[in-house]
Design an enzyme around this catalytic site. Structure first.
Site, PDB file in Angstrom:
ATOM      1  N   ASP A  29      -0.751  16.554  17.455  1.00 38.90           N
ATOM      2  CA  ASP A  29      -0.174  15.422  18.197  1.00 38.90           C
ATOM      3  C   ASP A  29       1.063  15.890  18.967  1.00 38.90           C
ATOM      4  OD1 ASP A  29      -0.086  12.831  19.122  1.00 38.90           O
ATOM      5  OD2 ASP A  29       0.989  12.047  17.400  1.00 38.90           O
ATOM      6  N   LYS A  86      12.529   9.981   6.529  1.00 41.14           N
ATOM      7  CA  LYS A  86      11.372   9.270   7.081  1.00 41.14           C
ATOM      8  C   LYS A  86      10.608   8.617   5.935  1.00 41.14           C
ATOM      9  CE  LYS A  86       9.007  10.803  10.517  1.00 41.14           C
ATOM     10  NZ  LYS A  86       8.173  11.585  11.432  1.00 41.14           N
ATOM     11  N   VAL A 145      12.293   6.085  10.612  1.00 41.37           N
ATOM     12  CA  VAL A 145      13.228   7.193  10.419  1.00 41.37           C
ATOM     13  C   VAL A 145      14.647   6.646  10.336  1.00 41.37           C
ATOM     14  CG1 VAL A 145      14.091   9.372  11.342  1.00 41.37           C
ATOM     15  CG2 VAL A 145      11.690   8.729  11.681  1.00 41.37           C
ATOM     16  N   ALA A 198       5.694   5.383  10.275  1.00 40.99           N
ATOM     17  CA  ALA A 198       6.876   5.535   9.431  1.00 40.99           C
ATOM     18  C   ALA A 198       8.116   5.068  10.184  1.00 40.99           C
ATOM     19  CB  ALA A 198       7.041   6.995   9.000  1.00 40.99           C
TER      20      ALA A 198
END
Length: 648
Positions: free
Chosen positions: A141, A47, A32, A30
């Site tokens: 993550d 985003k 931002v 993505a």
């Protein structure tokens, strides 16, 4: 999303509300932007998912679901999600805008942090992740790029102890992992921080985040990750094959408690780590307290007046310190440096002796006070660092009753955790403990044990009639996987819905097991006609014209011979070309054996024949005796066949 599209979006207003003012960063999934929420007049982060991910319907659905879940997660250390939607087919999120930098930016600038700063940042990271764990979410993550360090009220991000830390990208991490399950199962994680269980079997739970947080702590303390290299696969397997080294082996002088903390968080066996971020947070706070106590003791030692030799142990005698050896700020009133004489006149001998005796008493008292202080400091140091600690006992494989009795007899407080599934240990047997066996624990401290819940099994739910995405979601919620099997025509199940599953509903399976589903192709294109009551020859011809094949089964029936009396599939059922339709065909009524009525009175013979379902014709004298009959006795004839009897 390429640069041209990104530049074009600047100045665009999305959904009539969010006006994009600049681009912050572009990642693999993505981009931002900063945007102004013109309705609430505030700056937000927006985003937008890349087109390559938006084409994956499963990713988009999971991304949307996770965004809704994260939006309900309210915590001061979690980047808040305000809104979500689509712009030109691309999903987007509207999030809290954090004024500051990522932890990655800070580490790039400063390389590494001191222990106080590192623990201060880690505490807030774990507080955020623990809130997610309590809500049933796993980040998957955790890395410096997903940790934002906001400006501190005391003056910018340079003062990291007072900075506000926020964790981002919970939903995106889970959506990416879920979408990868349909694309070959590739590892969707940053290999420098990936937990061993994600590499070996793709499984992630709260302990996976604990491991990644431990790697982040290692990097903050040392300025590097424990495993690095050009081959991502090789780096990932380093986490499986090797223990994370002690930070003090790279940066000398780091306290050993930081080595222990890092080792606890990054154990390769998930069962040996703290159960979730909340458990690790409690350990981090204990370490900060211990480091704080050690700093106080160090300060006390530095306040002890210097002796003429080192303080070796509690029995060391500290020599007296003369007034002339003290610095100016430490002298008592009227004390002059050594060798300095009174200038106001000569001191009388008696007064000199009196002053000398007083000075001796003060020296003795001062020496005693210093000795007591040294003893107190040494004793306190021993108590804080060694005396109040003991080794945690081995409790794995104990039953709950044994563990409770042991804790009571040895003065520990025992807490029962949420439990853990085990394929080997019976139910209610200790499967893990915190702290682990033979690790340092405060005397009378808390031991947390997790009891075995027995083998982890999940029952296959009823999937019949569900759409494919709904069936997949049902299975994912209970940690099972879906595999598409052959598709079949169905007259009752809509196209794309599940007809059946293998294993069947109710079967108990292990975590991660695969269920194969048969999906409906909808109704078959040919409609089977109603052939009952038709002659078999006519039925064959009608089926042949439709491209179907007839199979015939002859059965006894009171219907005329060669009449279709049943069929399978039933009328109006769907079928495809060359399918077989089985026809039940009448063999005709069953034959009747004609009784032999010769030499019987005519009326008696008539009754016997009619009793067998035959018709009777009497010739000549009805009151005589039967002399002959046609058909003869014991002949096989169809029912209602006429039998002629001759009576005379």
């Amino acid at each position: 999303m390429d640069t041209t599209v990104a530049d074009t979006l600047i100045g665009t207003t999305i959904d009539g509300r969010y006006r994009i003012t600049g681009r912050v960063a572009r990642g693999g999934m993505a981009t931002v932007y900063t945007a102004t929420d013109e309705r609430l007049e505030r700056t937000v982060a927006l985003k937008i998912i890349h087109p390559s991910q938006a084409a994956n319907a499963h990713f988009v659905d999971r991304f949307t679901d996770e965004a809704k879940t994260i939006a309900r997660l309210t915590h001061p250390n979690v980047v808040a999600v305000y809104d979500q939607g689509r712009h030109q087919g691309l999903p987007y999120l509207v999030m809290e805008y954090v004024q500051g930098r990522t932890l990655r930016d800070l580490l790039t600038q400063r390389r590494r942090l001191n222990p106080v700063e590192a623990l201060a940042i880690l505490e807030q990271m774990l507080a955020a992740i623990a809130a997610a764990h309590r809500a049933g979410l796993v980040h998957r993550d955790v890395k410096p790029e997903n940790v934002l360090v906001a400006e501190a009220p005391s003056g910018g991000v340079a003062n990291l102890v007072d900075a506000v830390v926020k964790v981002a990208d919970f939903g995106l991490a889970r959506a990416v992992e879920a979408s990868s399950a349909d694309e070959g199962g590739q590892l969707m994680a940053t290999v420098a921080y990936v937990a061993p269980e994600l590499v070996t079997d793709g499984h992630a739970d709260a302990r996976t985040d604990v491991y990644s947080a431990g790697i982040v702590l290692f990097e903050m303390l040392t300025g590097r990750v424990p495993f690095d290299g050009d081959d991502p696969v090789a780096v990932a397997w380093e986490h499986v094959d090797n223990d994370v080294p002690a930070p003090s082996g790279i940066v000398r002088g780091l306290p050993s408690v930081l080595d222990d903390l890092t080792a606890r968080a990054t154990r390769r066996d998930p069962g040996a780590r703290p159960t979730d971020a909340g458990a690790l947070l409690a350990e981090v706070q204990t370490v900060r307290d211990d480091l704080g106590a050690a700093n106080v003791e160090t300060a006390l030692l530095r306040q002890v007046p210097p002796s003429r030799g080192p303080v070796a142990d509690a029995t060391t005698i500290v020599p007296a310190v003369g007034a002339g050896d003290r610095p100016n700020w430490a002298r008592l009133p009227n004390q002059a440096p050594r060798g300095q004489q009174y200038t106001a006149g000569r001191v009388p001998r008696s007064r000199s002796r009196s002053l000398g005796a007083g000075a001796d008493r003060r020296r003795i008292l001062l020496t005693a006070a210093v000795a007591v202080m040294v003893l107190v400091v040494i004793g306190s140091t021993w108590w804080v660092t060694l005396g109040r600690y003991t080794d945690s006992p081995p409790m794995v494989n104990m039953t709950r009753a044994q563990a409770e009795l042991y804790a009571q007899q040895n003065g520990f407080e025992l807490l029962i955790g949420d439990g853990a599934y085990s394929e080997t240990l019976p139910k209610d047997t200790v499967v893990s403990q915190d702290p682990p066996a033979n690790e340092r624990i405060v005397r009378g401290g808390v031991l947390t044990v997790n009891l075995s819940l027995g083998p982890e099994r999940f029952a296959v739910p009823d999937l019949a009639g569900l759409e494919l995405s709904a069936a997949r979601g049902e299975l994912e919620q209970i940690n099972l996987k879906l595999k598409e099997g052959a598709r079949q025509y169905s007259d009752t199940v809509p196209e794309g819905a599940v007809i059946s599953s293998d294993p069947k509903q109710g079967t108990q399976l292990k975590r991660g097991a695969t269920i194969t589903v048969v999906l409906s192709k909808g109704r078959a294109p040919i409609r089977v006609p109603d052939l009952t009551g038709k002659n078999i020859n006519d039925a064959r011809g009608e089926l042949a014209r439709l491209g179907l094949t007839a199979a015939e089964v002859y059965k006894d029936s009171d219907q005329p011979a060669d009449t279709v009396i049943g069929q399978n599939p039933k009328p109006n059922t769907g079928a495809t070309k060359d399918d077989t339709v089985t026809l039940d065909v009448s063999k005709g009524p069953p034959l009747v054996t004609v009784p032999d009525v010769t030499n019987q009175p005519c009326q008696q013979a008539k009754a016997a024949l009619e009793g067998q379902g035959l018709r009777v014709r009497i010739d000549f004298n009805a009151n005589a005796v039967v002399r002959s009959q046609q058909p003869p006795g014991n002949t096989q004839v169809p029912p209602q066949t006429e039998v002629a009897i001759q009576c005379f």
